[in-house]
Write a protein that holds these residues in place. Sequence first.
Motif, PDB file in Angstrom:
ATOM      1  N   GLY A 162      -1.850 -13.376   4.602  1.00  0.00           N
ATOM      2  CA  GLY A 162      -3.337 -13.710   4.685  1.00  0.00           C
ATOM      3  C   GLY A 162      -4.146 -13.436   2.998  1.00  0.00           C
ATOM      4  O   GLY A 162      -4.545 -13.939   2.444  1.00  0.00           O
ATOM      5  N   ILE A 163      -3.527 -12.538   2.194  1.00  0.00           N
ATOM      6  CA  ILE A 163      -3.169 -11.691   1.045  1.00  0.00           C
ATOM      7  C   ILE A 163      -3.738 -12.757  -0.222  1.00  0.00           C
ATOM      8  O   ILE A 163      -4.529 -13.247  -0.970  1.00  0.00           O
ATOM      9  N   ARG A 164      -2.652 -14.494  -0.611  1.00  0.00           N
ATOM     10  CA  ARG A 164      -2.607 -14.988  -1.574  1.00  0.00           C
ATOM     11  C   ARG A 164      -3.719 -15.676  -1.158  1.00  0.00           C
ATOM     12  O   ARG A 164      -4.588 -15.530  -2.165  1.00  0.00           O
ATOM     13  N   GLU A 165      -4.092 -16.163  -0.036  1.00  0.00           N
ATOM     14  CA  GLU A 165      -5.544 -16.898   0.118  1.00  0.00           C
ATOM     15  C   GLU A 165      -6.715 -16.388  -0.521  1.00  0.00           C
ATOM     16  O   GLU A 165      -7.774 -16.242  -1.527  1.00  0.00           O
ATOM     17  N   LYS A 166      -6.856 -14.772   0.084  1.00  0.00           N
ATOM     18  CA  LYS A 166      -7.579 -14.302  -0.330  1.00  0.00           C
ATOM     19  C   LYS A 166      -7.994 -13.515  -1.656  1.00  0.00           C
ATOM     20  O   LYS A 166      -9.232 -14.030  -2.271  1.00  0.00           O
ATOM     21  N   SER A 167      -7.221 -13.404  -2.685  1.00  0.00           N
ATOM     22  CA  SER A 167      -6.875 -12.980  -3.685  1.00  0.00           C
ATOM     23  C   SER A 167      -7.266 -14.445  -4.618  1.00  0.00           C
ATOM     24  O   SER A 167      -8.076 -14.580  -5.437  1.00  0.00           O
ATOM     25  N   GLU A 168      -6.531 -15.811  -4.445  1.00  0.00           N
ATOM     26  CA  GLU A 168      -7.017 -17.083  -4.562  1.00  0.00           C
ATOM     27  C   GLU A 168      -8.715 -17.477  -4.897  1.00  0.00           C
ATOM     28  O   GLU A 168      -9.553 -17.831  -5.815  1.00  0.00           O
ATOM     29  N   GLU A 169      -9.539 -16.723  -3.858  1.00  0.00           N
ATOM     30  CA  GLU A 169     -10.530 -17.707  -3.266  1.00  0.00           C
ATOM     31  C   GLU A 169     -11.692 -16.219  -4.367  1.00  0.00           C
ATOM     32  O   GLU A 169     -12.264 -16.604  -5.161  1.00  0.00           O
ATOM     33  N   LEU A 170     -10.741 -15.231  -4.599  1.00  0.00           N
ATOM     34  CA  LEU A 170     -11.498 -13.838  -5.239  1.00  0.00           C
ATOM     35  C   LEU A 170     -12.036 -15.208  -7.100  1.00  0.00           C
ATOM     36  O   LEU A 170     -12.880 -14.501  -7.290  1.00  0.00           O
ATOM     37  N   LYS A 171     -10.590 -15.168  -7.096  1.00  0.00           N
ATOM     38  CA  LYS A 171     -10.167 -15.444  -8.337  1.00  0.00           C
ATOM     39  C   LYS A 171     -11.140 -16.499  -8.722  1.00  0.00           C
ATOM     40  O   LYS A 171     -11.300 -16.545 -10.148  1.00  0.00           O
ATOM     41  N   GLN A 172     -10.758 -17.802  -7.960  1.00  0.00           N
ATOM     42  CA  GLN A 172     -12.426 -18.703  -8.384  1.00  0.00           C
ATOM     43  C   GLN A 172     -13.542 -18.723  -8.446  1.00  0.00           C
ATOM     44  O   GLN A 172     -13.658 -19.244  -8.636  1.00  0.00           O
ATOM     45  N   ARG A 173     -13.938 -17.119  -7.531  1.00  0.00           N
ATOM     46  CA  ARG A 173     -15.298 -16.645  -8.103  1.00  0.00           C
ATOM     47  C   ARG A 173     -15.081 -15.995  -9.445  1.00  0.00           C
ATOM     48  O   ARG A 173     -16.334 -16.075  -9.186  1.00  0.00           O
ATOM     49  N   GLY A 174     -14.237 -15.892  -9.673  1.00  0.00           N
ATOM     50  CA  GLY A 174     -14.487 -15.499 -10.428  1.00  0.00           C
ATOM     51  C   GLY A 174     -14.113 -13.692 -10.811  1.00  0.00           C
ATOM     52  O   GLY A 174     -14.724 -12.821 -11.644  1.00  0.00           O
ATOM     53  N   GLU A 175     -14.340 -13.526  -9.534  1.00  0.00           N
ATOM     54  CA  GLU A 175     -14.094 -11.879  -9.314  1.00  0.00           C
ATOM     55  C   GLU A 175     -12.703 -11.102 -10.209  1.00  0.00           C
ATOM     56  O   GLU A 175     -12.101 -11.146  -8.708  1.00  0.00           O
ATOM     57  N   TYR A 176     -12.362 -11.059 -10.527  1.00  0.00           N
ATOM     58  CA  TYR A 176     -11.136 -10.805 -11.013  1.00  0.00           C
ATOM     59  C   TYR A 176     -10.627  -9.316 -11.195  1.00  0.00           C
ATOM     60  O   TYR A 176      -9.536  -9.233 -10.941  1.00  0.00           O
ATOM     61  N   LEU A 177     -11.486  -8.584 -10.959  1.00  0.00           N
ATOM     62  CA  LEU A 177     -11.057  -7.287 -10.911  1.00  0.00           C
ATOM     63  C   LEU A 177     -10.881  -7.159  -9.147  1.00  0.00           C
ATOM     64  O   LEU A 177      -9.697  -7.333  -8.294  1.00  0.00           O
ATOM     65  N   SER A 178     -11.031  -7.581  -8.171  1.00  0.00           N
ATOM     66  CA  SER A 178     -11.027  -7.629  -7.253  1.00  0.00           C
ATOM     67  C   SER A 178      -9.811  -8.472  -6.654  1.00  0.00           C
ATOM     68  O   SER A 178      -9.148  -8.348  -5.854  1.00  0.00           O
ATOM     69  N   ALA A 179      -9.968  -9.620  -7.274  1.00  0.00           N
ATOM     70  CA  ALA A 179      -8.609 -10.492  -6.859  1.00  0.00           C
ATOM     71  C   ALA A 179      -7.413 -10.038  -6.956  1.00  0.00           C
ATOM     72  O   ALA A 179      -6.873  -9.839  -6.569  1.00  0.00           O
ATOM     73  N   HIS A 180      -7.068  -9.149  -8.324  1.00  0.00           N
ATOM     74  CA  HIS A 180      -6.548  -8.137  -9.156  1.00  0.00           C
ATOM     75  C   HIS A 180      -5.749  -7.441  -8.270  1.00  0.00           C
ATOM     76  O   HIS A 180      -4.840  -7.171  -7.054  1.00  0.00           O
ATOM     77  N   GLY A 181      -6.938  -6.491  -7.469  1.00  0.00           N
ATOM     78  CA  GLY A 181      -7.185  -5.521  -6.232  1.00  0.00           C
ATOM     79  C   GLY A 181      -7.055  -5.601  -4.914  1.00  0.00           C
ATOM     80  O   GLY A 181      -5.837  -4.828  -5.135  1.00  0.00           O
ATOM     81  N   VAL A 182      -6.847  -6.663  -4.934  1.00  0.00           N
ATOM     82  CA  VAL A 182      -6.546  -6.742  -3.682  1.00  0.00           C
ATOM     83  C   VAL A 182      -5.501  -6.837  -3.356  1.00  0.00           C
ATOM     84  O   VAL A 182      -4.582  -6.624  -2.283  1.00  0.00           O
ATOM     85  N   GLN A 183      -4.555  -7.998  -4.321  1.00  0.00           N
ATOM     86  CA  GLN A 183      -2.842  -8.327  -4.337  1.00  0.00           C
ATOM     87  C   GLN A 183      -2.677  -6.524  -4.586  1.00  0.00           C
ATOM     88  O   GLN A 183      -1.381  -6.459  -4.041  1.00  0.00           O
ATOM     89  N   ALA A 184      -2.632  -5.922  -5.213  1.00  0.00           N
ATOM     90  CA  ALA A 184      -1.605  -4.873  -5.844  1.00  0.00           C
ATOM     91  C   ALA A 184      -1.956  -3.644  -4.594  1.00  0.00           C
ATOM     92  O   ALA A 184      -1.010  -3.041  -4.123  1.00  0.00           O
ATOM     93  N   LEU A 185      -3.580  -3.522  -4.018  1.00  0.00           N
ATOM     94  CA  LEU A 185      -3.546  -2.576  -2.608  1.00  0.00           C
ATOM     95  C   LEU A 185      -2.907  -3.432  -1.311  1.00  0.00           C
ATOM     96  O   LEU A 185      -2.352  -2.664  -0.981  1.00  0.00           O
ATOM     97  N   ALA A 186      -2.414  -4.098  -1.575  1.00  0.00           N
ATOM     98  CA  ALA A 186      -1.727  -4.827   0.048  1.00  0.00           C
ATOM     99  C   ALA A 186      -0.040  -4.363  -0.650  1.00  0.00           C
ATOM    100  O   ALA A 186       1.060  -4.256   0.088  1.00  0.00           O
ATOM    101  N   ILE A 187       0.224  -4.978  -2.196  1.00  0.00           N
ATOM    102  CA  ILE A 187       1.454  -4.191  -1.877  1.00  0.00           C
ATOM    103  C   ILE A 187       2.174  -3.192  -2.357  1.00  0.00           C
ATOM    104  O   ILE A 187       2.859  -2.560  -1.793  1.00  0.00           O
ATOM    105  N   GLU A 188       1.130  -1.938  -2.592  1.00  0.00           N
ATOM    106  CA  GLU A 188       1.251  -1.008  -2.326  1.00  0.00           C
ATOM    107  C   GLU A 188       1.226  -0.058  -0.668  1.00  0.00           C
ATOM    108  O   GLU A 188       1.538   0.566  -0.798  1.00  0.00           O
ATOM    109  N   THR A 189       0.141  -1.287  -0.646  1.00  0.00           N
ATOM    110  CA  THR A 189       0.434  -0.731   1.356  1.00  0.00           C
ATOM    111  C   THR A 189       1.057  -0.825   2.037  1.00  0.00           C
ATOM    112  O   THR A 189       1.669  -0.268   2.814  1.00  0.00           O
TER     113      THR A 189
END
Length: 822
Positions: free
Chosen positions: A691-718
Amino acid sequence: EKWEEATEIARRQVRNGAHIIDVCLQSTDREEMKDIPLFYEFLIRKIKAPVMIDTTDPKAVELSLTYCQGKALINSINLEDGEEKFEQLCPIAKAYGAALVVGSIDEDKLQAQAFTRERKLSIAERSYKLLTEKYGIPPEDIVFDPLVFPCATGDANYIGGAVETIEGIRLIKENIPYSKTVLGISNISFGLPANAREVVNSVFLYYCTKAGLDLAIVNAEKLERFASIPADERRLAEQLLFNTPPPDGDEKLRAAPEDWREQTQEQKAAINQFHIAAIAEYFRRAAPKKKAKAADLPLDQRLGNYIIEGTKDGLVEDLERKRQEGAAPLDIINGPLMAGMSEVGRLFNNNELIVAEVLQSAEAMKAAVGYLEQFMAKADTAARGKIVLATVKGDVHDIGKNLVEIILGNNGYNVVNLGIKVPPETLIQAYRDHKPDAIGLSGLLVKSAQQMVITAGDLREHGIQVPMLVGGAALSDKFTRGKIAPSYGEAVCYAKDAMTGLRLMNEIMDPATREATLRAHRHSEAVPDAAPQAEPVVWSERRSAKVRLDIPIPAAPSLDRKVRDIKHLTEVWSYINPFMLYGRHLGYKGNFDKALAEHEEKAVNLYHQMEEIKRHAAQFMQVKAVWQFFEAERDGNSVNLFSPGGESPIHTFRFGRQPREEGLCLSDYLLEGDEGKRDHLAMFVVTAGAGIREKSEELKQRGEYLSAHGVQALAIETAEGAAEWLHRRIREDWGFPDAPTTTMHDRFTSKYRGKRYSFGYPACPNLDDQQGMWKLLRPEDIGVELTEGMMMEPEASVSALVFHHPDCAYFTASEIEEPALV
Ligand code: B12
């Protein structure tokens, strides 16, 4: 009863750098014992910082302590009524392991709160003796509060209080080892105008810290940074604090001794009055000037600054102001806003901004454009050009491509993001539909780089000629020029990161630079592979003598397949390597842990941003793992795996060997079995990607870029953290747990017994072996599928083989396909 709001204040303080939160729930018109449970229930869920319990009621102290996790502090005890407070609170502090703040007050009715440095020390020494010898409190749990009187009220009795407190701290630290000191700072400036107080507090704190102060009670949201205080303001504060004879005072004052203790009563008072008047007058004049600073800047510069600083505070108002001046929305975007974005690019290239900050700038840009869009005609387009972006066939890499989308998209480019696993046919169709000025391809693996060569060839066959941009971890400029560009026959530019991609796009779209850039990236002839080595490769199946054999085979635990949801996210997160999360993904330069410990501003900000992202991610991120131990035998360079006690192998992995004398091969790490007893290896797949790609996409659409990238970065490092965590657990199950002294840093540098190896990495580069793993482990059961490019979907997944041998090392094996047997 706004408990939630109250805890929000605590959280903000922590975000601004507070390490301990002082909690006082005592109020004359409320019942403290009833309020404690209500408030602490919220508090302990919101902050992890230790609490300082600020109350005079011992029962309230004890009740509060039952809610505190980890170490708490009790504020405070003193000798005002003899030992009464000590008798009440020391047993509670001991029982809960809490630290005690000890005020410098004693029974002396005349002096009570100590003023001079000597009295502060003597009360501290007396308290220390009682606490350690009579009440059994450990020295490390004692925190002395030397207390300070205000220095700017005009009260002659308090003049010199600042100096006495600073020197009192110095004496306590010199004479009482192991204990700590704490001080409420703001009392010093009581009576001064608010802006003068911030400066005086900060300067006082600076000198206290230099004298050895360990903890300061301050409003972390308001504290002025010492280094940013202008020299004249600092001097005014110092002269007041130290009661120094004013150089611009009259002759009598100038002649007074430097040390306040040697000044006469009249001198003392006159000097104090002089400095109070000077500082109050200065800040009365300075106040409006300071406020006007930001607003005084020309409007265009202010607009650019929103982007550079990545802030939206006041942005819409200023955009509206600009519109009222008659500026067209498109001109505002292409003018001051884009100028801000260019400056962001320049600062990034100069290493003055990091990825996380660039993303915040992009957020501000998106907000600005979003606001202006309503005033733009449909046909208006701010676009400097259009690019179709895709991750190639077989590859699920999303995070890198998305960064490129955000950076290009907010620098005026129209980006059509086709997503992941995009086959050439889809790209060809998208080209026809969108008529882009360029095509951008991304991919993580070596296989994807090869897929880019195929894709480029297909595009060429369909007559596509627009410039191509390519990027991804396994790609290089050499491969791009030597393989992809000849296959495409047109310009193919390698971008090592998103900002390089932006520079290339700018060069391509600017008529003045376009031709030169394209020419520099056009290669029609394939570059041949490096000439074969003159010496034949040493191909051998001989076990390397570097690996010992005289080691007993450790008994493997259960041989069942384990499929688990790993619920304790916080624990898994503690296995994340900060260098990767904050360094590689958020762009922090330098030693993050060290900078954080030293409260370096950028590190603290990043840390809190990531904590915020974690709080959000805790609601949806899922970590899953599948693992199993297998009986294993070495057969030359191969490893045969067996079902328990089985005769014939259920699978065989063929590994490469280092092409040199005593070269290593993974199979060497299996011990020879005897009397039917076989050695084992473990295998696992972990994922945090559902579900990470979808979450990140949702944040990206809202213009919350740092969170959009942060969620994906957190997931891969998790996923990587989960691999580290599971590997530790496997070592434990195998009977060789890490020594208690093993640190996370030791784990990140693999200082433990055995190693884990992932297919695709140099010791076992053949990614096709992932198929064998899928056959044996069936990771589909934790939602991880294998793509045709041998990549795991979702992206945030890691697979590995675990060997127990103490001699295990990381090495580069030769490719096994082309052995030159000698
Ligand atoms: C972090 C990391 C991971 C993370 C995340 C991977 C990811 N999605 O980024 C995790 C832990 C999940 C991981 C897993 C694996 N990894 Co890994 N990983 C890395 C590492 C260390 C860094 C990658 C990285 O920085 N990613 C962050 C993103 C943001 O960076 P990026 O993709 O490079 O994107 C930037 C630029 O490249 C550029 N860019 C990218 N695309 C484009 C496109 C355009 C148009 C432009 C202009 C620019 C551009 O801009 C981006 C932003 O600045 C690399 C090694 C290295 N030094 O690069 C190995 C590496 C990529 N991994 C590798 C391997 C083998 C794997 C695994 C197969 C191992 C395994 N068996 O489990 C798996 C595969 C995962 C899967 N889903 O199948 C190999 C790949 C080599 C190969 N054999 O193909 C590498 C190269 C390591 C190595 N030296 O062997 N990995």
